[in-house]
Scaffold this motif. Structure first.
Motif, PDB file in Angstrom:
ATOM      1  N   ILE A 129       2.649   1.080  14.504  1.00  8.27           N
ATOM      2  CA  ILE A 129       2.993   1.118  13.082  1.00  8.27           C
ATOM      3  C   ILE A 129       1.802   0.652  12.243  1.00  8.27           C
ATOM      4  N   ALA A 130       1.110  -0.393  12.691  1.00 13.57           N
ATOM      5  CA  ALA A 130      -0.066  -0.895  11.952  1.00 13.57           C
ATOM      6  C   ALA A 130      -1.145   0.185  11.861  1.00 13.57           C
ATOM      7  N   ARG A 131      -1.351   0.930  12.954  1.00 12.10           N
ATOM      8  CA  ARG A 131      -2.339   2.026  12.926  1.00 12.10           C
ATOM      9  C   ARG A 131      -1.914   3.110  11.938  1.00 12.10           C
ATOM     10  N   LEU A 132      -0.642   3.467  11.949  1.00  9.69           N
ATOM     11  CA  LEU A 132      -0.138   4.486  11.025  1.00  9.69           C
ATOM     12  C   LEU A 132      -0.237   4.013   9.573  1.00  9.69           C
ATOM     13  N   ASN A 133      -0.020   2.730   9.349  1.00 11.64           N
ATOM     14  CA  ASN A 133      -0.081   2.191   7.990  1.00 11.64           C
ATOM     15  C   ASN A 133      -1.472   2.259   7.388  1.00 11.64           C
ATOM     16  N   LYS A 134      -2.492   2.359   8.221  1.00 10.09           N
ATOM     17  CA  LYS A 134      -3.853   2.506   7.699  1.00 10.09           C
ATOM     18  C   LYS A 134      -3.995   3.823   6.931  1.00 10.09           C
ATOM     19  N   ASN A 135      -3.232   4.833   7.353  1.00 12.14           N
ATOM     20  CA  ASN A 135      -3.276   6.138   6.683  1.00 12.14           C
ATOM     21  C   ASN A 135      -2.178   6.324   5.636  1.00 12.14           C
ATOM     22  N   TYR A 136      -1.018   5.740   5.870  1.00 17.28           N
ATOM     23  CA  TYR A 136       0.130   6.053   5.037  1.00 17.28           C
ATOM     24  C   TYR A 136       0.687   4.895   4.214  1.00 17.28           C
ATOM     25  N   ASN A 137       0.456   3.651   4.616  1.00 23.15           N
ATOM     26  CA  ASN A 137       0.952   2.475   3.898  1.00 23.15           C
ATOM     27  C   ASN A 137       2.444   2.605   3.579  1.00 23.15           C
ATOM     28  N   PHE A 138       3.263   2.712   4.612  1.00 23.24           N
ATOM     29  CA  PHE A 138       4.696   2.939   4.428  1.00 23.24           C
ATOM     30  C   PHE A 138       5.570   1.759   4.801  1.00 23.24           C
ATOM     31  N   GLY A 139       4.984   0.664   5.255  1.00 21.32           N
ATOM     32  CA  GLY A 139       5.798  -0.498   5.609  1.00 21.32           C
ATOM     33  C   GLY A 139       6.092  -0.564   7.092  1.00 21.32           C
TER      34      GLY A 139
END
Length: 180
Positions: A129-139
């Motif tokens: 989730i932290a890796r995905l949040n780098k691109n999307y910032n979704f929580g």
């Protein structure tokens, strides 16, 4: 078996009852203690396929069987997602070449080895989730997280395509899309 007491002494317990910081600490300590572990990541598209077929428990049984087969364990303890824990254990056993599987509800609170596995799984998820949040910032990606739900609402209202990392079967997505 020889390391179960070490896990207990560390304070290993159900991952949901631990702070993210404590889980991260325990994750590192668990990896030093355990003989082996195996994490399987399931793509959102695959989860969606099984949810829409009302067969998510089978997918979970398949993946648990894959882990058991990979680890070549003599006996495995699993947290049942099926209302019938015995049936779920039998299915995993059948899928893993008749391995001995003990399936229980709330096994992550009852057995320290399942608690350790739940910590490994939760920390692995949190890191993804932290890796995905780098691109999307979704929580956090949890239904209770307003930031995650608002992220989906904004994409849908802007008529943008949902990222591949979003499960279309996720209840908030279904509700926002008017499919629920």
């Amino acid at each position: 078996k020889k390391n179960i007491n070490k896990l207990r002494k560390l304070g290993v317990r159900d991952s949901k009852k631990l702070s993210p910081k404590k889980r991260d600490f325990l994750y590192k300590e668990i990896l030093k203690i355990v003989d082996d572990y195996h994490v399987i990541r399931i793509p959102p598209k695959t989860i969606d396929k099984y949810v829409f077929k009302h067969n998510l428990n089978h997918l979970e049984a398949q993946k648990m069987a894959d882990v058991i087969t990979h680890l070549k364990s003599e006996i495995s303890y699993v947290d049942s997602c099926d209302v019938n824990a015995t049936r779920f254990g039998r299915e995993i056993s059948d899928l893993s070449n008749k391995s001995k599987v003990k399936s229980y509800h709330r096994a992550d609170s009852r057995f320290v080895v399942v608690s350790a596995a739940s910590i490994i799984a939760k920390v692995s998820r949190d890191r993804s989730i932290a890796r995905l949040n780098k691109n999307y910032n979704f929580g956090s990606g949890y239904p209770s997280d307003k930031k995650s739900v608002n992220f989906i609402k904004k994409l849908v209202s802007a008529k943008k395509t949902l990222p591949l990392s979003v499960r279309k079967s996720w209840k908030p997505v279904q509700k926002i899309l008017g499919l629920n």
